[in-house]
Design a protein around this motif. Structure first.
Motif, PDB file in Angstrom:
ATOM      1  N   ARG A 186     -12.593 -10.000  18.014  1.00 13.50           N
ATOM      2  CA  ARG A 186     -11.309  -9.871  18.713  1.00 13.50           C
ATOM      3  C   ARG A 186     -10.126 -10.138  17.789  1.00 13.50           C
ATOM      4  N   TYR A 187     -10.392 -10.716  16.611  1.00 11.50           N
ATOM      5  CA  TYR A 187      -9.323 -10.996  15.655  1.00 11.50           C
ATOM      6  C   TYR A 187      -9.159  -9.909  14.600  1.00 11.50           C
ATOM      7  N   VAL A 188      -9.982  -8.876  14.628  1.00  9.37           N
ATOM      8  CA  VAL A 188      -9.950  -7.885  13.549  1.00  9.37           C
ATOM      9  C   VAL A 188      -8.643  -7.093  13.540  1.00  9.37           C
ATOM     10  N   TYR A 189      -7.926  -7.090  14.658  1.00  9.50           N
ATOM     11  CA  TYR A 189      -6.639  -6.386  14.695  1.00  9.50           C
ATOM     12  C   TYR A 189      -5.656  -6.954  13.675  1.00  9.50           C
ATOM     13  N   ARG A 190      -5.803  -8.236  13.334  1.00 13.63           N
ATOM     14  CA  ARG A 190      -4.885  -8.844  12.372  1.00 13.63           C
ATOM     15  C   ARG A 190      -5.052  -8.227  10.987  1.00 13.63           C
ATOM     16  N   MET A 191      -6.249  -7.830  10.632  1.00 16.59           N
ATOM     17  CA  MET A 191      -6.451  -7.171   9.352  1.00 16.59           C
ATOM     18  C   MET A 191      -5.764  -5.809   9.361  1.00 16.59           C
ATOM     19  N   ALA A 192      -5.878  -5.088  10.479  1.00 12.34           N
ATOM     20  CA  ALA A 192      -5.213  -3.791  10.582  1.00 12.34           C
ATOM     21  C   ALA A 192      -3.699  -3.946  10.491  1.00 12.34           C
ATOM     22  N   GLU A 193      -3.160  -4.968  11.148  1.00  7.46           N
ATOM     23  CA  GLU A 193      -1.719  -5.212  11.076  1.00  7.46           C
ATOM     24  C   GLU A 193      -1.280  -5.489   9.644  1.00  7.46           C
TER      25      GLU A 193
ATOM     26  N   LYS B  52       0.839  -1.100   3.495  1.00  8.97           N
ATOM     27  CA  LYS B  52       0.825   0.339   3.243  1.00  8.97           C
ATOM     28  C   LYS B  52       1.976   1.083   3.917  1.00  8.97           C
ATOM     29  N   GLY B  53       2.779   0.392   4.717  1.00  7.15           N
ATOM     30  CA  GLY B  53       3.865   1.056   5.420  1.00  7.15           C
ATOM     31  C   GLY B  53       3.385   1.962   6.535  1.00  7.15           C
ATOM     32  N   LEU B  54       2.331   1.524   7.228  1.00  7.50           N
ATOM     33  CA  LEU B  54       1.745   2.284   8.320  1.00  7.50           C
ATOM     34  C   LEU B  54       1.743   1.439   9.589  1.00  7.50           C
ATOM     35  N   SER B  55       1.662   2.097  10.729  1.00  8.49           N
ATOM     36  CA  SER B  55       1.546   1.368  11.976  1.00  8.49           C
ATOM     37  C   SER B  55       0.143   0.808  12.113  1.00  8.49           C
ATOM     38  N   ARG B  56       0.019  -0.226  12.930  1.00  8.66           N
ATOM     39  CA  ARG B  56      -1.310  -0.776  13.204  1.00  8.66           C
ATOM     40  C   ARG B  56      -2.212   0.302  13.795  1.00  8.66           C
ATOM     41  N   GLU B  57      -1.665   1.139  14.662  1.00 11.12           N
ATOM     42  CA  GLU B  57      -2.462   2.183  15.298  1.00 11.12           C
ATOM     43  C   GLU B  57      -3.008   3.173  14.271  1.00 11.12           C
ATOM     44  N   ASP B  58      -2.182   3.525  13.294  1.00 14.44           N
ATOM     45  CA  ASP B  58      -2.651   4.436  12.242  1.00 14.44           C
ATOM     46  C   ASP B  58      -3.772   3.796  11.436  1.00 14.44           C
ATOM     47  N   VAL B  59      -3.610   2.520  11.108  1.00 11.39           N
ATOM     48  CA  VAL B  59      -4.644   1.824  10.331  1.00 11.39           C
ATOM     49  C   VAL B  59      -5.932   1.732  11.145  1.00 11.39           C
ATOM     50  N   GLU B  60      -5.819   1.429  12.425  1.00 11.17           N
ATOM     51  CA  GLU B  60      -7.004   1.381  13.291  1.00 11.17           C
ATOM     52  C   GLU B  60      -7.758   2.708  13.242  1.00 11.17           C
ATOM     53  N   GLN B  61      -7.033   3.785  13.426  1.00 13.60           N
ATOM     54  CA  GLN B  61      -7.678   5.101  13.466  1.00 13.60           C
ATOM     55  C   GLN B  61      -8.334   5.433  12.131  1.00 13.60           C
ATOM     56  N   ILE B  62      -7.610   5.215  11.040  1.00 19.41           N
ATOM     57  CA  ILE B  62      -8.129   5.595   9.726  1.00 19.41           C
ATOM     58  C   ILE B  62      -9.335   4.746   9.345  1.00 19.41           C
ATOM     59  N   THR B  63      -9.223   3.422   9.527  1.00 17.86           N
ATOM     60  CA  THR B  63     -10.332   2.560   9.114  1.00 17.86           C
ATOM     61  C   THR B  63     -11.566   2.777   9.990  1.00 17.86           C
ATOM     62  N   THR B  64     -11.360   3.077  11.258  1.00 18.38           N
ATOM     63  CA  THR B  64     -12.502   3.368  12.126  1.00 18.38           C
ATOM     64  C   THR B  64     -13.200   4.643  11.691  1.00 18.38           C
ATOM     65  N   GLU B  65     -12.438   5.672  11.383  1.00 20.20           N
ATOM     66  CA  GLU B  65     -13.036   6.919  10.912  1.00 20.20           C
ATOM     67  C   GLU B  65     -13.746   6.715   9.579  1.00 20.20           C
ATOM     68  N   ASN B  66     -13.177   5.878   8.729  1.00 19.22           N
ATOM     69  CA  ASN B  66     -13.841   5.575   7.449  1.00 19.22           C
ATOM     70  C   ASN B  66     -15.203   4.931   7.681  1.00 19.22           C
ATOM     71  N   GLY B  67     -15.237   3.950   8.578  1.00 18.24           N
ATOM     72  CA  GLY B  67     -16.495   3.269   8.862  1.00 18.24           C
ATOM     73  C   GLY B  67     -17.527   4.194   9.484  1.00 18.24           C
ATOM     74  N   LYS B  68     -17.095   5.014  10.402  1.00 16.79           N
ATOM     75  CA  LYS B  68     -18.024   5.964  11.033  1.00 16.79           C
ATOM     76  C   LYS B  68     -18.569   6.952  10.006  1.00 16.79           C
ATOM     77  N   ARG B  69     -17.715   7.373   9.094  1.00 17.21           N
ATOM     78  CA  ARG B  69     -18.155   8.319   8.069  1.00 17.21           C
ATOM     79  C   ARG B  69     -19.172   7.677   7.130  1.00 17.21           C
ATOM     80  N   LEU B  70     -18.882   6.477   6.650  1.00 16.73           N
ATOM     81  CA  LEU B  70     -19.791   5.825   5.721  1.00 16.73           C
ATOM     82  C   LEU B  70     -21.147   5.547   6.371  1.00 16.73           C
TER      83      LEU B  70
END
Length: 254
Positions: free
Chosen positions: A218-225, A231-249
């Motif tokens: 439940r605390y992983v959102y802090r890493m995305a923030e 990186k100058g990105l929104s938390r939502e953008d980081v969530e989407q990108i990192t999730t897709e990265n994990g699913k791909r790997l």
């Protein structure tokens, strides 16, 4: 949706409320969790949790701190567990020179054996690298067909760039939120977003402002923030990108 790519839910710290925490995650915005084993027993526990919760996946492997006293058929046991459909990686494997109990040569032997197994099975690996950056990088270079993630990355930006060129990913824990964090923000700024993932390493290393508490997904959102701020990105953008990265790997198609 967040993907906590590294959380140890078999840990005794969760004995009192494991099911409550895991059941709560989708409602807290955590859609996927990967639970890596530290040894043969915890690898089996990870698989059991992945069988119970459809959004939890497992990895099977032997951590460098657990490399002493392995049975003769330990690698066969890891291979058998890796055949389970909920197992998405070999891990957590690697080198740890902080603790002195396990000889470095034995750690390297166990690490190489599991990298060779990952190559044989065409699975990614989850690498633990603590105060062993040079040897860890040198050994993964011996296996050019193996890909994976250096979890809780603590190396230099230069080594990070080398790993990225080799096709590897890096994941980051709550330590990147600490006020004294220096190296990790430099690394995050230097590497492309398509190679970054987030993790808690639960129950350890809770992020600010939860530092000192037991950590969970439940605390992983802090890493995305925090990555978004760097990186100058929104938390939502980081969530989407990192999730897709994990699913791909990890080859997760849902």
């Amino acid at each position: 949706m967040l993907f906590d790519t590294h959380a140890h839910y078999y840990a005794s710290a969760f004995d009192q409320d494991r099911d409550q925490v895991l059941a709560s995650l989708p409602g807290e915005g955590v859609g996927l969790v990967l639970c890596p084993g530290n040894d043969l027993a915890t690898s089996r526990e990870s698989i059991r949790l992945a069988e119970k919760y459809p959004y939890v996946y497992a990895a099977a492997g032997v951590h460098p701190e657990d490399a002493l006293g392995l049975p003769d058929d330990w690698l066969d046991q890891v291979e058998a567990m890796a055949a389970h459909p909920r197992v998405k990686a070999i891990g957590e494997i690697g080198l740890d020179y902080y603790w002195k109990e396990v000889p470095h040569d034995l750690q390297k032997e166990v690490f190489r054996a599991q990298l060779a197994l990952a190559e044989k099975l065409n699975l990614p690996v989850i690498v633990h690298d603590r105060e062993a950056h040079g040897d860890s990088l040198a050994i993964v270079k011996e296996f050019p067909n193996v890909r994976g993630v250096f979890h809780c990355y603590s190396g230099s930006a230069e080594d990070a760039k080398t790993l990225i060129k080799l096709g590897w990913y890096l994941s980051f824990t709550g330590t990147i939120t600490f006020k004294n964090a220096r190296k990790a923000p430099e690394v995050i700024a230097a590497v492309p977003m398509d190679r970054i993932m987030v993790e808690t390493d639960s129950p350890y290393m809770a992020p600010t402002p939860f530092r000192g508490k037991r950590c969970d997904s439940r605390y992983v959102y802090r890493m995305a923030e925090t990555i978004g701020q760097i990186k100058g990105l929104s938390r939502e953008d980081v969530e989407q990108i990192t999730t897709e990265n994990g699913k791909r790997l990890f080859g997760i198609e849902e």
